[in-house]
Design an enzyme around this catalytic site. Structure first.
Site, PDB file in Angstrom:
ATOM      1  N   ASP A 103       6.773  13.358  -5.290  1.00  0.00           N
ATOM      2  CA  ASP A 103       6.038  12.245  -4.695  1.00  0.00           C
ATOM      3  C   ASP A 103       6.855  11.711  -3.525  1.00  0.00           C
ATOM      4  OD1 ASP A 103       4.257  10.272  -4.141  1.00  0.00           O
ATOM      5  OD2 ASP A 103       4.317   9.324  -6.113  1.00  0.00           O
ATOM      6  N   ILE A 104       6.643  12.321  -2.343  1.00  0.00           N
ATOM      7  CA  ILE A 104       7.466  11.998  -1.171  1.00  0.00           C
ATOM      8  C   ILE A 104       6.674  11.295  -0.074  1.00  0.00           C
ATOM      9  CG2 ILE A 104       9.039  13.908  -1.689  1.00  0.00           C
ATOM     10  CD1 ILE A 104       7.719  15.424   0.668  1.00  0.00           C
ATOM     11  N   LYS A 105       5.348  11.434  -0.073  1.00  0.00           N
ATOM     12  CA  LYS A 105       4.448  10.762   0.879  1.00  0.00           C
ATOM     13  C   LYS A 105       4.927  10.900   2.328  1.00  0.00           C
ATOM     14  CE  LYS A 105       2.564   7.410  -2.413  1.00  0.00           C
ATOM     15  NZ  LYS A 105       3.386   7.722  -3.618  1.00  0.00           N
ATOM     16  N   ARG A 106       5.297  12.099   2.711  1.00  0.00           N
ATOM     17  CA  ARG A 106       5.737  12.342   4.072  1.00  0.00           C
ATOM     18  C   ARG A 106       4.544  12.623   4.990  1.00  0.00           C
ATOM     19  NH1 ARG A 106      10.009  10.628   1.799  1.00  0.00           N
ATOM     20  NH2 ARG A 106      11.988  11.747   1.951  1.00  0.00           N
ATOM     21  N   THR A 140       3.323  15.126  -2.153  1.00  0.00           N
ATOM     22  CA  THR A 140       2.310  14.228  -1.615  1.00  0.00           C
ATOM     23  C   THR A 140       2.537  14.048  -0.116  1.00  0.00           C
ATOM     24  OG1 THR A 140       3.667  12.314  -2.254  1.00  0.00           O
ATOM     25  CG2 THR A 140       1.925  13.007  -3.775  1.00  0.00           C
TER      26      THR A 140
END
Length: 307
Positions: A103-106, A140
């Protein structure tokens, strides 16, 4: 990669993912004090405690769940020792046969997004060696910068057989400030969903695409609409449990084949021992409490979505 996740969901009969989002307030006192004694009041102590905490939860649940989802910010705030704990968690989950969703939302401009994609789901060549830096299976991605930010991830998905979940309609209360605004008569989240389908068509893996979507359990009516707009897109569903979502909110996220969605619970499972429903386990039994909470979640989804 999505086919690997689906295979594990079928084997475990559990469309759930455990969010490994450790916080100091979740760590039993005896565990953190052990590492303070060993390493002092330091970042290293927290990193070691986080990994031991995660390891015990994985040991207690890996046979009943298909995947885990570590949230990188929880580790980054503790610097390099925190990042080491993140990487050790990814590697240990793989040893136990779990799919790892980072879950890194880059999401950034093209060359920067490419570097994020390589670092988390790709590989680098150093001399004659090919090395995988973080080695998550799926990550993500924030689509706010458009295709420039997403296409590098799709390219790595195709090159390395990996996957992504693109933020479409998130579970947080203020998500509507942007995601619900209308553009050409449609909410932004529907426009993003259409792009997810487009990106996904370039990375099919069997019946479903390696390009999935994040749609929160806290907005089931929107989830119903988005399921229809993205029939071949796997949906990662946050917001179950502590954020208010329950099994009765989830039926519309699944397709008629019983697939199409995987539901996340983080603190509802990893901090279950603090919940009065599982308080009998005590702090020393935090991992067993996590297993019991995961079993209850699996049962809740089965009874409300597949009965």
């Amino acid at each position: 990669m999505i086919s690997k996740l689906i295979e594990q969901i079928k084997i475990k009969n559990a469309p759930v993912v455990v969010g490994l989002d450790p916080q100091l307030k979740f760590i039993p006192d005896e565990l953190i004090q052990k590492w303070y004694k060993e390493c002092g009041y330091s970042l290293e102590a927290v990193g070691e405690a986080f990994f031991e905490f995660n390891k015990k939860i994985i040991d207690s649940t890996y046979d009943i769940i298909p995947a885990v989802k570590p949230q990188i910010a929880m580790y980054e705030q503790y610097g390099i020792p925190g990042i080491i704990a993140f990487k050790k968690t990814v590697d240990y989950a793989h040893e136990k046969g779990l799919v790892v969703i980072g879950d890194i939302k880059r999401g950034d401009i093209g060359s920067t997004s490419e570097s994020y994609a390589i670092g988390h789901i790709g590989s680098v060549e150093i001399g004659e060696e090919k090395i995988v830096p973080f080695d998550e299976d799926i990550v993500t991605v924030n689509p706010y910068l458009g295709s420039d930010g997403v296409n590098p991830f799709v390219d790595i998905c195709n090159k390395e057989d990996k996957g992504i979940f693109v933020l479409v309609k998130t579970s947080n209360p203020s998500s509507g400030e942007f995601q619900d605004k209308l553009s050409d008569g449609k909410p932004i989240y529907e426009i993003v969903a259409e792009k997810v389908v487009e990106w996904g068509n370039a990375s099919m893996d069997g019946d479903y695409s390696n390009v999935g979507a994040v749609v929160g359990a806290t907005y089931p009516e929107m989830g119903k609409i988005l399921r229809k707009l993205m029939p071949k897109t796997y949906i990662l569903v946050p917001g179950y449990g502590a954020q208010g979502g329950s099994g009765k909110d989830l039926k519309e996220y699944f397709n008629e084949d019983g697939l199409g969605a995987i539901v996340n619970s983080s603190r509802g499972i990893i901090a279950a021992y603090k919940n009065e429903n599982y308080s009998s386990f005590g702090s020393s039994g935090f991992a067993d409490a996590s297993r019991a909470a995961a079993e209850d979640m699996i049962k809740d989804i089965a009874e409300n979505c597949f009965a």
